[in-house]
Write a protein that holds these residues in place. Structure first.
Motif, PDB file in Angstrom:
ATOM      1  N   PRO A 238      30.108  36.791  33.174  1.00 58.26           N
ATOM      2  CA  PRO A 238      31.157  35.783  33.346  1.00 58.26           C
ATOM      3  C   PRO A 238      32.489  36.119  32.687  1.00 58.26           C
ATOM      4  CG  PRO A 238      29.063  34.711  32.977  1.00 58.26           C
ATOM      5  CD  PRO A 238      28.816  36.177  32.823  1.00 58.26           C
ATOM      6  N   LYS A 239      32.487  36.747  31.525  1.00 55.27           N
ATOM      7  CA  LYS A 239      33.739  37.110  30.858  1.00 55.27           C
ATOM      8  C   LYS A 239      33.971  38.628  30.892  1.00 55.27           C
ATOM      9  CE  LYS A 239      33.685  33.093  27.788  1.00 55.27           C
ATOM     10  NZ  LYS A 239      33.723  32.608  26.388  1.00 55.27           N
ATOM     11  N   GLY A 240      33.392  39.264  31.914  1.00 54.71           N
ATOM     12  CA  GLY A 240      33.465  40.712  31.999  1.00 54.71           C
ATOM     13  C   GLY A 240      34.773  41.229  32.559  1.00 54.71           C
ATOM     14  N   LEU A 241      34.936  42.544  32.455  1.00 54.75           N
ATOM     15  CA  LEU A 241      36.127  43.228  32.936  1.00 54.75           C
ATOM     16  C   LEU A 241      35.761  44.198  34.056  1.00 54.75           C
ATOM     17  CD1 LEU A 241      37.910  44.215  29.593  1.00 54.75           C
ATOM     18  CD2 LEU A 241      38.786  42.609  31.311  1.00 54.75           C
ATOM     19  N   LEU A 242      36.602  44.223  35.081  1.00 56.27           N
ATOM     20  CA  LEU A 242      36.525  45.204  36.151  1.00 56.27           C
ATOM     21  C   LEU A 242      37.734  46.114  36.003  1.00 56.27           C
ATOM     22  CD1 LEU A 242      35.363  46.299  38.850  1.00 56.27           C
ATOM     23  CD2 LEU A 242      36.732  44.540  40.020  1.00 56.27           C
ATOM     24  N   ILE A 243      37.508  47.416  35.796  1.00 53.32           N
ATOM     25  CA  ILE A 243      38.588  48.354  35.486  1.00 53.32           C
ATOM     26  C   ILE A 243      38.572  49.495  36.489  1.00 53.32           C
ATOM     27  CG2 ILE A 243      39.607  49.863  33.741  1.00 53.32           C
ATOM     28  CD1 ILE A 243      38.191  48.228  31.604  1.00 53.32           C
ATOM     29  N   PHE A 244      39.725  49.710  37.134  1.00 46.89           N
ATOM     30  CA  PHE A 244      39.861  50.774  38.119  1.00 46.89           C
ATOM     31  C   PHE A 244      40.905  51.790  37.692  1.00 46.89           C
ATOM     32  CE2 PHE A 244      38.626  47.464  41.396  1.00 46.89           C
ATOM     33  CZ  PHE A 244      37.446  48.087  41.794  1.00 46.89           C
ATOM     34  N   GLU A 245      40.660  53.040  38.050  1.00 47.99           N
ATOM     35  CA  GLU A 245      41.757  54.000  38.136  1.00 47.99           C
ATOM     36  C   GLU A 245      42.328  53.902  39.538  1.00 47.99           C
ATOM     37  OE1 GLU A 245      42.706  58.785  37.982  1.00 47.99           O
ATOM     38  OE2 GLU A 245      41.267  57.936  36.562  1.00 47.99           O
ATOM     39  N   ILE A 246      43.656  54.017  39.645  1.00 55.19           N
ATOM     40  CA  ILE A 246      44.308  53.960  40.952  1.00 55.19           C
ATOM     41  C   ILE A 246      45.232  55.161  41.113  1.00 55.19           C
ATOM     42  CG2 ILE A 246      44.195  51.448  41.100  1.00 55.19           C
ATOM     43  CD1 ILE A 246      47.246  51.449  40.431  1.00 55.19           C
ATOM     44  N   GLY A 247      45.572  55.449  42.362  1.00 56.53           N
ATOM     45  CA  GLY A 247      46.540  56.480  42.662  1.00 56.53           C
ATOM     46  C   GLY A 247      47.952  55.926  42.597  1.00 56.53           C
ATOM     47  N   GLN A 248      48.910  56.830  42.554  1.00 50.79           N
ATOM     48  CA  GLN A 248      50.302  56.415  42.470  1.00 50.79           C
ATOM     49  C   GLN A 248      50.688  55.568  43.681  1.00 50.79           C
ATOM     50  OE1 GLN A 248      52.956  59.689  41.880  1.00 50.79           O
ATOM     51  NE2 GLN A 248      54.755  58.400  41.562  1.00 50.79           N
ATOM     52  N   GLY A 249      51.278  54.414  43.424  1.00 51.56           N
ATOM     53  CA  GLY A 249      51.744  53.542  44.487  1.00 51.56           C
ATOM     54  C   GLY A 249      50.701  52.590  45.041  1.00 51.56           C
ATOM     55  N   GLN A 250      49.493  52.562  44.482  1.00 49.04           N
ATOM     56  CA  GLN A 250      48.433  51.697  45.011  1.00 49.04           C
ATOM     57  C   GLN A 250      48.316  50.372  44.268  1.00 49.04           C
ATOM     58  OE1 GLN A 250      45.105  54.512  44.777  1.00 49.04           O
ATOM     59  NE2 GLN A 250      45.114  54.666  47.008  1.00 49.04           N
ATOM     60  N   PHE A 263      39.541  37.756  41.541  1.00 50.17           N
ATOM     61  CA  PHE A 263      39.877  38.423  40.289  1.00 50.17           C
ATOM     62  C   PHE A 263      41.359  38.247  39.970  1.00 50.17           C
ATOM     63  CE2 PHE A 263      36.157  40.812  41.763  1.00 50.17           C
ATOM     64  CZ  PHE A 263      35.373  40.830  40.616  1.00 50.17           C
ATOM     65  N   VAL A 264      41.671  38.250  38.691  1.00 51.01           N
ATOM     66  CA  VAL A 264      43.052  38.158  38.242  1.00 51.01           C
ATOM     67  C   VAL A 264      43.369  39.358  37.359  1.00 51.01           C
ATOM     68  CG1 VAL A 264      42.401  36.719  36.239  1.00 51.01           C
ATOM     69  CG2 VAL A 264      44.767  36.709  37.081  1.00 51.01           C
ATOM     70  N   LEU A 265      44.528  39.931  37.548  1.00 49.98           N
ATOM     71  CA  LEU A 265      44.950  41.087  36.763  1.00 49.98           C
ATOM     72  C   LEU A 265      45.234  40.665  35.325  1.00 49.98           C
ATOM     73  CD1 LEU A 265      45.864  44.150  36.919  1.00 49.98           C
ATOM     74  CD2 LEU A 265      48.189  43.236  37.155  1.00 49.98           C
ATOM     75  N   VAL A 266      44.685  41.414  34.359  1.00 48.54           N
ATOM     76  CA  VAL A 266      44.947  41.123  32.953  1.00 48.54           C
ATOM     77  C   VAL A 266      45.659  42.269  32.249  1.00 48.54           C
ATOM     78  CG1 VAL A 266      43.132  39.422  32.654  1.00 48.54           C
ATOM     79  CG2 VAL A 266      42.581  41.845  32.353  1.00 48.54           C
ATOM     80  N   GLU A 267      45.629  43.466  32.835  1.00 54.61           N
ATOM     81  CA  GLU A 267      46.410  44.564  32.267  1.00 54.61           C
ATOM     82  C   GLU A 267      46.592  45.664  33.300  1.00 54.61           C
ATOM     83  OE1 GLU A 267      46.690  47.709  28.526  1.00 54.61           O
ATOM     84  OE2 GLU A 267      45.433  45.938  28.358  1.00 54.61           O
ATOM     85  N   ALA A 268      47.795  46.226  33.317  1.00 51.04           N
ATOM     86  CA  ALA A 268      48.091  47.437  34.080  1.00 51.04           C
ATOM     87  C   ALA A 268      48.643  48.441  33.082  1.00 51.04           C
ATOM     88  CB  ALA A 268      49.109  47.158  35.175  1.00 51.04           C
ATOM     89  N   ARG A 269      47.981  49.592  32.967  1.00 50.83           N
ATOM     90  CA  ARG A 269      48.362  50.573  31.942  1.00 50.83           C
ATOM     91  C   ARG A 269      48.755  51.892  32.591  1.00 50.83           C
ATOM     92  NH1 ARG A 269      47.676  51.551  26.210  1.00 50.83           N
ATOM     93  NH2 ARG A 269      47.185  49.332  26.108  1.00 50.83           N
ATOM     94  N   ALA A 270      49.856  52.444  32.100  1.00 53.40           N
ATOM     95  CA  ALA A 270      50.358  53.711  32.621  1.00 53.40           C
ATOM     96  C   ALA A 270      49.739  54.893  31.885  1.00 53.40           C
ATOM     97  CB  ALA A 270      51.880  53.759  32.488  1.00 53.40           C
ATOM     98  N   PHE A 281      40.845  43.760  35.545  1.00 51.62           N
ATOM     99  CA  PHE A 281      40.724  42.431  36.130  1.00 51.62           C
ATOM    100  C   PHE A 281      39.631  41.629  35.422  1.00 51.62           C
ATOM    101  CE2 PHE A 281      42.118  45.306  39.495  1.00 51.62           C
ATOM    102  CZ  PHE A 281      43.215  44.635  40.016  1.00 51.62           C
ATOM    103  N   GLU A 282      39.840  40.317  35.381  1.00 53.98           N
ATOM    104  CA  GLU A 282      38.812  39.358  35.005  1.00 53.98           C
ATOM    105  C   GLU A 282      38.623  38.399  36.161  1.00 53.98           C
ATOM    106  OE1 GLU A 282      40.320  37.505  31.479  1.00 53.98           O
ATOM    107  OE2 GLU A 282      39.397  38.985  30.142  1.00 53.98           O
ATOM    108  N   ARG A 283      37.528  37.635  36.103  1.00 53.65           N
ATOM    109  CA  ARG A 283      37.368  36.557  37.076  1.00 53.65           C
ATOM    110  C   ARG A 283      38.528  35.581  36.943  1.00 53.65           C
ATOM    111  NH1 ARG A 283      31.746  35.599  38.504  1.00 53.65           N
ATOM    112  NH2 ARG A 283      30.354  37.079  37.446  1.00 53.65           N
TER     113      ARG A 283
END
Length: 292
Positions: A238-250, A263-270, A281-283
């Motif tokens: 329930p309070k977990g995190l879904l974390i992806f690596e993404i490509g440039q521009g995605q 899901f709601v975005l909680v952080e985007a890191r460069a 993302f979190e729920r």
């Protein structure tokens, strides 16, 4: 001293020149790594040598030939560094890159309590680099890595053993969630995200030596994100995190896909180059006990 032994300085200069002619970036740095690999020493070991040992010469020649043909240096060396770990690599997996460390940094920022994470799922684990890096930071966590390739799963297990993490890591061959049950505090993934039409334009080290199944994800590069996002909610605590690596521009596309699935975005890191590399993302809601 044998007259056949070449001055190490000359060897380094000639090796770098060959690499530069072959179009290799940072040829002097790679020349030092190739020479160290051929000799079997650390970089500091070169300081105590004036000449190239005779037994290292054929090994260096073979390695240089491979590298000039654009075989990745990590595959020649057989290993690479990631986070604080040293990992064995093979042609069955992507070679871990420092860009992916942004995912671990993002997790540490969002979950600074090192006792707060107990279960981690790594989808498309490859060498196991992401899972093992996370486990190295969260000493009370246990993790599962899944890869479509049995050989990749076996390599990841060997890397867990190499880094004294095998007691807290399990690896399975399977298609994303197909072999998984239960819920996890963290689901982390560096899935395929290259568009099929872009394969020919990739650098030869990637295009010709890394597995296409770990690179290509349909015409728009988003197929793997769609599949993972539509199923992830059932496997995320329930309070977990879904974390992806993404490509440039995605960034916008993946955020939209995740948002449509709750899901709601909680952080985007460069990464170090300033490119957004990790999306966390979190729920967007915490399910009731009856929904969980």
């Amino acid at each position: 001293m044998s007259g056949n032994r070449r001055a190490l300085r000359d060897v380094l200069i000639e090796t770098a020149a060959s690499l530069e002619k072959a179009g290799i970036d940072a040829p002097r740095m790679e020349a030092r790594r190739l020479v160290c690999w051929a000799i079997g020493c650390e970089a500091s070991g070169l300081l105590s040598l004036d000449t190239l040992p005779e037994e290292a010469a054929p090994r260096l020649e073979a390695g240089l030939t491979q590298r000039c043909a654009r075989r990745p240096l990590a595959l020649i060396e057989g290993e690479t560094g990631f986070w604080t770990l040293t990992l064995s690599v093979s042609s069955e997996t992507l070679i871990p890159r420092s860009d992916s460390e942004a995912l671990v940094e993002a997790l540490l920022n969002l979950r600074p309590d090192k006792t707060g994470i107990h279960s981690v799922l790594d989808l498309g684990t490859g060498t196991g680099c992401l899972l093992l890096a996370v486990l190295s930071e969260y000493a009370q966590a246990y993790g599962v890595g899944v890869d479509l390739s049995p050989d990749a799963a076996a390599l990841a297990h060997a890397n867990a053993q190499r880094n004294a993490l095998a007691s807290r890591a399990g690896f399975l061959a399977g298609n994303w969630f197909s072999a998984i049950s239960g819920q996890f505090d963290v689901i982390i993934s560096n899935p395929p995200y290259i568009r099929s039409g872009d394969l020919a334009g990739l650098m030869p080290e990637v295009r010709d030596h890394e597995p296409a199944r770990a690179l290509i994800a349909g015409e728009d590069g988003l197929d793997a994100y769609r599949l993972i996002i539509t199923q992830a909610m059932a496997y995320l605590a329930p309070k977990g995190l879904l974390i992806f690596e993404i490509g440039q521009g995605q960034e916008a596309d993946v955020i939209a896909l995740a948002g449509s699935a709750g899901f709601v975005l909680v952080e985007a890191r460069a990464d170090l180059g300033g490119i957004i590399r990790a999306l966390c993302f979190e729920r967007s809601f915490v399910p009731s006990q009856s929904d969980a």
